[in-house]
Scaffold this active site. Structure first.
Site, mmCIF file in Angstrom:
data_model
loop_
_atom_site.group_PDB
_atom_site.id
_atom_site.type_symbol
_atom_site.label_atom_id
_atom_site.label_comp_id
_atom_site.label_asym_id
_atom_site.label_seq_id
_atom_site.Cartn_x
_atom_site.Cartn_y
_atom_site.Cartn_z
ATOM 1 N N ASN A 12 0.870 -1.192 0.000
ATOM 2 C CA ASN A 12 0.000 0.000 0.000
ATOM 3 C C ASN A 12 0.901 1.235 0.000
ATOM 4 O O ASN A 12 1.536 1.540 1.002
ATOM 5 C CB ASN A 12 -0.880 -0.030 1.266
ATOM 6 C CG ASN A 12 -1.684 1.255 1.439
ATOM 7 O OD1 ASN A 12 -1.845 2.025 0.495
ATOM 8 N ND2 ASN A 12 -2.194 1.467 2.643
ATOM 9 N N TRP A 13 0.954 1.903 -1.145
ATOM 10 C CA TRP A 13 1.871 3.041 -1.285
ATOM 11 C C TRP A 13 1.287 4.327 -0.698
ATOM 12 O O TRP A 13 1.949 5.359 -0.681
ATOM 13 C CB TRP A 13 2.237 3.250 -2.754
ATOM 14 C CG TRP A 13 3.050 2.123 -3.330
ATOM 15 C CD1 TRP A 13 3.450 0.977 -2.693
ATOM 16 C CD2 TRP A 13 3.568 2.027 -4.670
ATOM 17 N NE1 TRP A 13 4.177 0.187 -3.547
ATOM 18 C CE2 TRP A 13 4.267 0.804 -4.770
ATOM 19 C CE3 TRP A 13 3.500 2.848 -5.799
ATOM 20 C CZ2 TRP A 13 4.897 0.391 -5.942
ATOM 21 C CZ3 TRP A 13 4.129 2.445 -6.970
ATOM 22 C CH2 TRP A 13 4.820 1.231 -7.045
ATOM 23 N N LYS A 14 0.032 4.270 -0.268
ATOM 24 C CA LYS A 14 -0.637 5.440 0.330
ATOM 25 C C LYS A 14 -0.471 6.658 -0.573
ATOM 26 O O LYS A 14 -0.457 6.522 -1.783
ATOM 27 C CB LYS A 14 -0.090 5.688 1.741
ATOM 28 C CG LYS A 14 -0.041 4.425 2.595
ATOM 29 C CD LYS A 14 0.176 4.726 4.046
ATOM 30 C CE LYS A 14 0.395 3.430 4.793
ATOM 31 N NZ LYS A 14 0.307 3.563 6.226
ATOM 32 N N HIS A 98 -9.409 1.296 5.097
ATOM 33 C CA HIS A 98 -8.133 1.470 5.797
ATOM 34 C C HIS A 98 -8.343 2.422 6.976
ATOM 35 O O HIS A 98 -9.108 3.383 6.882
ATOM 36 C CB HIS A 98 -7.078 2.024 4.838
ATOM 37 C CG HIS A 98 -5.688 1.928 5.381
ATOM 38 N ND1 HIS A 98 -5.216 2.791 6.344
ATOM 39 C CD2 HIS A 98 -4.682 1.055 5.120
ATOM 40 C CE1 HIS A 98 -3.966 2.460 6.645
ATOM 41 N NE2 HIS A 98 -3.621 1.410 5.914
ATOM 42 N N GLU A 170 -5.294 -5.026 10.962
ATOM 43 C CA GLU A 170 -4.285 -3.986 11.100
ATOM 44 C C GLU A 170 -4.523 -3.197 12.396
ATOM 45 O O GLU A 170 -5.298 -2.223 12.389
ATOM 46 C CB GLU A 170 -4.363 -3.010 9.925
ATOM 47 C CG GLU A 170 -4.063 -3.624 8.586
ATOM 48 C CD GLU A 170 -3.472 -2.590 7.645
ATOM 49 O OE1 GLU A 170 -2.379 -2.830 7.141
ATOM 50 O OE2 GLU A 170 -4.092 -1.539 7.433
ATOM 51 N N SER A 215 3.571 -2.382 10.390
ATOM 52 C CA SER A 215 5.028 -2.426 10.563
ATOM 53 C C SER A 215 5.636 -3.764 10.134
ATOM 54 O O SER A 215 6.542 -4.297 10.795
ATOM 55 C CB SER A 215 5.405 -2.083 12.006
ATOM 56 O OG SER A 215 5.004 -0.748 12.303
ATOM 57 N N GLY A 236 2.828 -1.259 4.287
ATOM 58 C CA GLY A 236 2.851 0.164 3.956
ATOM 59 C C GLY A 236 4.266 0.623 3.652
ATOM 60 O O GLY A 236 4.786 0.425 2.556
ATOM 61 N N GLY A 237 4.916 1.218 4.644
ATOM 62 C CA GLY A 237 6.237 1.837 4.461
ATOM 63 C C GLY A 237 7.242 0.973 3.714
ATOM 64 O O GLY A 237 7.923 1.462 2.798
#
Ligand code: PEP
Length: 252
Positions: A12-14, A98, A170, A215, A236-237
């Site tokens: 998920n590149w947000k 989300h 999540e 994370s 994510g990150g």
């Protein structure tokens, strides 16, 4: 470990990367990732980058995902994107509900439910995000909060849709904080979600994949994927670095 359910890893590149930067990152990923039996990988760039990323992924095993969807198929809904528009760009999976959308944009369980129904009316595969806040975990209500989110998000979903559906557990306090949930908590929460899926969908509920998000990194993915009841990860990150995401997808 997922048994008959193929694993699913979603990046998920947000709200990161321009269209050109996204296409370049997608190309790098497509070069690094090799198809692995029993494993599916998808990336969810911003809407503006979907066409360029679709072109960059042509011929690769990586599927295209979107970060959101609207529940109507067409009409006066300024700023919204329909299932038809996503499918037109080759999108296969869609992240729904989300916690960042719930928190910053007031997305409710009812809205999540309508979006899930819209995705299922089309050919898209919804990935429904649920998870408790830190205060709820400390108060001992995490399992009940997540159960209610799943029940409301999937109200009215037919058993026949179970295999097209995925749920991402999540915990909000684990997203982007570097504090992943413990393996014990993840196993327990996934087991609870599985019970809720069976309540809603009967035996077919066993076909729905349950992913963990919060994370996830190259350092913790192997242990995570070896955990009971974990069918994949929402990342994510770490999905913004080709090397890290490739290692995550190459979990042992
Ligand atoms: C997410 O965006 O869903 C997420 C889990 O983020 P991160 O991996 O950065 O915690």
């Amino acid at each position: 470990m997922s048994g008959a359910r193929p694993a699913l890893i979603v990046g998920n590149w947000k709200m990161h990367r321009t269209a050109a930067e996204s296409a370049s990152l997608a190309r790098e990923l497509a070069e690094r990732l090799r198809p692995t039996a029993g494993r599916e990988v998808a990336i969810a760039p911003p809407f503006t980058a979907l066409p360029g990323v679709a072109a960059a992924l042509a011929g690769s095993p990586i599927a295209l995902a979107a970060q959101d969807i609207f529940w109507e198929s067409e009409g006066p809904y300024t700023g919204e994107i329909s299932a038809l528009m996503l499918q037109d760009l080759g999108v296969r999976h869609v992240i729904i509900g989300h916690s960042e959308r719930r928190r910053h944009l007031g997305e409710t369980d009812h809205m999540v439910n309508r979006k899930v129904a819209a995705a299922l009316r089309s050919d898209l595969r919804p990935l429904v995000c649920v998870g408790e806040a830190e205060a709820e975990r400390l108060a001992g209500t995490a399992a009940a909060v997540v159960r209610d989110q799943v029940l409301r998000a999937l109200e009215g979903v037919a058993a026949g849709e179970a295999a097209r559906l995925a749920v991402a557990y999540e915990p909000i306090w684990a997203i982007g904080t570097g504090r992943a949930a413990t393996p014990g908590d993840i196993v327990e929460m996934h087991a609870g979600i599985r019970v809720t899926l069976r309540t809603l969908l009967g035996e077919a509920g066993d076909a729905t994949r349950i992913l963990y998000g919060g994370s996830v990194t190259p350092a913790n993915i192997d242990g995570l994927m070896a955990s009971q009841g974990v069918d994949g990860a929402l990342v994510g990150g770490a999905s913004l670095k080709a090397e890290d995401f490739a290692r995550i997808c190459d979990y042992r």
